[in-house]
Design an enzyme around this catalytic site. Structure first.
Site, short mmCIF file in Angstrom:
data_model
loop_
_atom_site.label_atom_id
_atom_site.label_comp_id
_atom_site.label_asym_id
_atom_site.label_seq_id
_atom_site.Cartn_x
_atom_site.Cartn_y
_atom_site.Cartn_z
N ASP A 6 0.87 -1.18 0.00
CA ASP A 6 0.00 0.00 0.00
C ASP A 6 0.91 1.24 0.00
OD1 ASP A 6 0.90 0.36 2.60
OD2 ASP A 6 -1.08 0.41 3.52
N CYS A 31 3.22 -3.04 4.06
CA CYS A 31 2.40 -1.87 4.38
C CYS A 31 3.12 -1.14 5.50
CB CYS A 31 0.95 -2.25 4.72
SG CYS A 31 0.72 -3.25 6.20
N HIS A 63 10.84 -23.75 8.94
CA HIS A 63 9.83 -24.44 9.75
C HIS A 63 8.42 -24.36 9.16
CE1 HIS A 63 12.31 -24.19 13.76
NE2 HIS A 63 13.05 -24.48 12.71
N THR A 66 2.85 -1.22 8.80
CA THR A 66 3.27 -2.14 9.86
C THR A 66 3.57 -3.54 9.34
OG1 THR A 66 0.98 -2.79 10.19
CG2 THR A 66 1.81 -0.98 11.57
N HIS A 97 7.69 -30.69 10.62
CA HIS A 97 7.25 -29.41 10.04
C HIS A 97 6.23 -29.65 8.93
CE1 HIS A 97 9.91 -27.27 12.58
NE2 HIS A 97 11.02 -27.72 12.01
#
Ligand code: RB5
Length: 142
Positions: free
Chosen positions: A7, A64, A97, A66, A133
């Site tokens: 964004d 973005c 993992h 955050t 995993h």
């Protein structure tokens, strides 16, 4: 081929990562956005996720402010395992993992130098293929 999208909050970092791709001959597909003008992150998270799920791109990067909103959006697409990483240890671990297929970054959280190192680590680390995993990932898919 790496899909990349952001964004407005992630636009400048996206351009830095694209510069790194060009310098290192890494093929990429940029789904936007195309400026720092305010826009909504969900569509770009979804666009990157679709390219990965359709097999057009082997991995994706979403950015973005955050990294949170766009990673939540990408993770709504079945089969996507988007990992928000702001350190190299997490980027390596999530590939080994979780076989994460999308890296999410917060441009207001990390600087471009660290972000590029995280991208390098993410793209350069293989899934371990360890039985435990594989089992845990299949439980997520179920
Ligand atoms: C945009 O201001 C900001 O909310 C967005 O980039 C992101 O951080 C949301 O999770």
């Amino acid at each position: 081929m790496i899909a990349i999208g952001s964004d407005h909050g992630g636009y400048t970092l996206k351009q830095e990562i694209i510069k790194y791709f060009k310098e290192n001959n890494i093929e990429y597909k940029d789904v936007g956005c195309n400026s720092e003008e305010s826009c909504d992150y969900a569509q770009f998270g979804k666009a990157v996720a679709k390219l990965v799920i359709d097999g057009e791109c082997e991995k994706g990067i979403v950015i973005c402010g955050t990294g949170i909103g766009i990673s939540i959006a990408a993770n709504k697409i079945k089969g996507i395992r988007a990992a928000l990483c702001h350190d190299c240890f997490s980027a390596q671990a999530t590939r080994e993992h979780n076989d994460a297929n999308i890296l999410a970054l917060g441009a207001r959280v990390v600087g471009p130098g660290l972000a590029i190192k995280i991208v390098e680590t993410f793209l350069g680390t293989e899934f371990s293929n360890d039985e435990r995993h594989v089992r845990r990932i299949s439980q997520i898919e179920e």
